[in-house]
Enzyme design. Sequence first.
Site, PDB file in Angstrom:
ATOM      1  N   GLY A  59      34.531 -10.625  27.805  1.00 60.33           N
ATOM      2  CA  GLY A  59      35.233 -10.889  26.558  1.00 60.33           C
ATOM      3  C   GLY A  59      36.696 -11.104  26.851  1.00 60.33           C
ATOM      4  O   GLY A  59      37.176 -10.741  27.926  1.00 60.33           O
ATOM      5  N   CYS A  86      32.521  -8.127  33.839  1.00 60.90           N
ATOM      6  CA  CYS A  86      33.914  -8.407  33.505  1.00 60.90           C
ATOM      7  C   CYS A  86      34.459  -7.386  32.502  1.00 60.90           C
ATOM      8  O   CYS A  86      34.595  -6.209  32.849  1.00 60.90           O
ATOM      9  CB  CYS A  86      34.037  -9.844  32.999  1.00 60.90           C
ATOM     10  SG  CYS A  86      35.730 -10.412  32.955  1.00 60.90           S
ATOM     11  N   TYR A  87      34.724  -7.785  31.260  1.00 55.36           N
ATOM     12  CA  TYR A  87      35.176  -6.808  30.270  1.00 55.36           C
ATOM     13  C   TYR A  87      34.156  -5.676  30.165  1.00 55.36           C
ATOM     14  O   TYR A  87      34.516  -4.515  29.973  1.00 55.36           O
ATOM     15  CB  TYR A  87      35.366  -7.477  28.904  1.00 55.36           C
ATOM     16  CG  TYR A  87      36.008  -6.581  27.853  1.00 55.36           C
ATOM     17  CD1 TYR A  87      37.392  -6.476  27.747  1.00 55.36           C
ATOM     18  CD2 TYR A  87      35.222  -5.826  26.980  1.00 55.36           C
ATOM     19  CE1 TYR A  87      37.978  -5.643  26.799  1.00 55.36           C
ATOM     20  CE2 TYR A  87      35.804  -4.993  26.026  1.00 55.36           C
ATOM     21  CZ  TYR A  87      37.179  -4.906  25.941  1.00 55.36           C
ATOM     22  OH  TYR A  87      37.753  -4.092  25.000  1.00 55.36           O
ATOM     23  N   HIS A 173      31.451 -12.819  37.210  1.00 61.57           N
ATOM     24  CA  HIS A 173      30.454 -13.262  36.227  1.00 61.57           C
ATOM     25  C   HIS A 173      29.177 -13.749  36.919  1.00 61.57           C
ATOM     26  O   HIS A 173      29.093 -14.915  37.298  1.00 61.57           O
ATOM     27  CB  HIS A 173      31.028 -14.413  35.381  1.00 61.57           C
ATOM     28  CG  HIS A 173      32.081 -13.971  34.425  1.00 61.57           C
ATOM     29  ND1 HIS A 173      31.806 -13.543  33.149  1.00 61.57           N
ATOM     30  CD2 HIS A 173      33.417 -13.870  34.560  1.00 61.57           C
ATOM     31  CE1 HIS A 173      32.921 -13.200  32.531  1.00 61.57           C
ATOM     32  NE2 HIS A 173      33.920 -13.392  33.370  1.00 61.57           N
ATOM     33  N   GLU A 175      26.525 -14.467  35.484  1.00 53.38           N
ATOM     34  CA  GLU A 175      25.776 -15.346  34.573  1.00 53.38           C
ATOM     35  C   GLU A 175      26.167 -16.818  34.702  1.00 53.38           C
ATOM     36  O   GLU A 175      25.465 -17.678  34.170  1.00 53.38           O
ATOM     37  CB  GLU A 175      25.930 -14.871  33.115  1.00 53.38           C
ATOM     38  CG  GLU A 175      27.267 -15.169  32.437  1.00 53.38           C
ATOM     39  CD  GLU A 175      28.354 -14.127  32.709  1.00 53.38           C
ATOM     40  OE1 GLU A 175      28.314 -13.467  33.765  1.00 53.38           O
ATOM     41  OE2 GLU A 175      29.271 -14.014  31.885  1.00 53.38           O
ATOM     42  N   ASP A 231      14.061 -29.471  15.613  1.00 54.13           N
ATOM     43  CA  ASP A 231      13.714 -28.138  15.126  1.00 54.13           C
ATOM     44  C   ASP A 231      12.589 -28.186  14.089  1.00 54.13           C
ATOM     45  O   ASP A 231      11.604 -27.462  14.197  1.00 54.13           O
ATOM     46  CB  ASP A 231      14.952 -27.433  14.545  1.00 54.13           C
ATOM     47  CG  ASP A 231      16.087 -27.369  15.563  1.00 54.13           C
ATOM     48  OD1 ASP A 231      15.794 -27.460  16.769  1.00 54.13           O
ATOM     49  OD2 ASP A 231      17.251 -27.246  15.150  1.00 54.13           O
ATOM     50  N   LYS A 374      18.202 -23.592  21.767  1.00 53.75           N
ATOM     51  CA  LYS A 374      17.777 -24.990  21.656  1.00 53.75           C
ATOM     52  C   LYS A 374      16.877 -25.437  22.814  1.00 53.75           C
ATOM     53  O   LYS A 374      15.871 -26.113  22.604  1.00 53.75           O
ATOM     54  CB  LYS A 374      19.025 -25.889  21.597  1.00 53.75           C
ATOM     55  CG  LYS A 374      18.752 -27.296  21.144  1.00 53.75           C
ATOM     56  CD  LYS A 374      18.676 -27.347  19.640  1.00 53.75           C
ATOM     57  CE  LYS A 374      18.381 -28.720  19.121  1.00 53.75           C
ATOM     58  NZ  LYS A 374      18.417 -28.755  17.654  1.00 53.75           N
TER      59      LYS A 374
END
Length: 529
Positions: A59, A86-87, A173, A175, A231, A374
């Site tokens: 964050g 991280c944060y 990070h 990710e 969708d 998505k």
Amino acid sequence: MATASTDQKVIVLDFGAQYGQLIARRVRDLHVYSEIMPCDASAEEIMAEHPSAIILSGGPASVYAEDAPKVDPKVFELGLPVLGFCYGQQIMAVTLGGTVGHTEKGEYGHATLTRKGESRLLDGTPAEQQVWMSHRDAVSAVPEGFTVTGTTETCPVASMECASRNLYATQFHPEVRHTPHGQDMLSNFLFKICKLEPNWTMEGIIDSMVADIRAKVGDDRVILALSGGVDSSVVAALMSRAVGKQVTCVFVNHGLLRKNEPEQVEEVFTKQFDVDFVHVHAEERYAKLLDGVTEPEQKRRIIGTQFWKEFFAVAQQLDGVKFLAQGTIYPDIIESGARKTGGKASTIKSHHNLIPFPEGVHFDLIEPLDHFFKDEVRALGTALGLPDHIVYRQPFPGPGLAIRIIGAVTPEKLEILKNADAIVREELDAYNAKLFEETGERNSEHSVWQYFAVLPDIRSVGVMGDERTYARPIILRAVESSDAMTADWAKLPYDVLGKISGRIVAEVPGVNRVAYDITSKPPATIEWE
Ligand code: XMP
């Protein structure tokens, strides 16, 4: 909608917009179900979700700032494995008695991580490896019981863990793709540390969703507004698999769709799927309502209001409809303000209120995609047998071609735009397909995300053969983007641009010029109206 595959769930506490989403997606990439909660969720609220593990996201805040987001300290007492990035590492450290120092310079971009000692999280990854850093503050003293498991040149605590309490954290990070072994670390956490099963797979998901839908719907009828977009099409395919002809798909044709699109939608949902398909031919009613309307927002209002009128006119004629199925997806829920309202329930409610039910009309909602990102929706669509032209359809605005015709919409202008747009799509579909073949990536760096033709309300002089022409120009719009919030104009090769221009002028009567829009968003928008 809960499914059997969601029995194990990793909760990502989100300390800053977007960070949580990316982590949840990475967890799901490893076939474990993951959901996002706001960082200020209490330990009780988190436990109500029956999680198997918790991840604290990064964050933008500084842990010592007055309004810095905090974590409920009880999160570390739940007996669940916790992983912070991280944060997330910093907030874990300060909450448990460590310290975080403020550095003036910070560390941004690639860094080399050097492992230290044993680490369950980093197990099997190289002793020296590239990681991605993006921070100013950093942990300067670890809490009691923790060991430092990695350092970088400027960051003495690049990773830390307390294996006896199952607490793990990294300053970098894992990710992001720039940390090449990030998924290995996440995999260590999920499978070796938390002992989870990779059971979030498309086949399992579809089976349990179908079972859930059948249990909920019973013998009742369901209605669905089918736009032909990804969708609503995936919902239609899923409902068809679950309850077949109990579903009525209402396709409101406002006459503002792209060339051949209504025919394609009808073909797929009458030939391939077993649903009750109603094609509402509203083209003439829309043409009358839009006659002479030039203001973009007024066009949008007219088209939107009429859409629901047409839809409910059909809905009210059908007997015994209890449910309305909708293609709401997870980002719609997160982005409509879950964080601000402090919980998902209230957000869903405000989202639902957007459907303008007429007086005395009510349907219960079914939103089977409300926990899907998505790309997962696309994977579901493919697994359900939808063709690529629907699953990989580019974004298309609800008001359709009306907002790509500057000024009043007329049948003549619509015809020109449909024909020019079909050429743009044909050429750029082929361009994207070639890139896909070369790179193996559907959205490679240079693939075009959205592309279309715009018809401005002007004429210009040209010459064709020996004749002077005074005809319409077409504007080509093609952008690269990932979420439409920002977009870059696509740097298309000259030969592609040349072919599109040549074909439009040669093949579309009434057009004598093609211009290319080379503006990014911001300052422009993607659409012209
Ligand atoms: P802009 O033009 O705002 O567009 O940069 C961002 C994305 O949203 C789409 N768009 C719309 N979609 N109804 C929709 O359903 C609308 O009124 C509308 N206006 C823009 C646009 O195509 C782009 O993908």
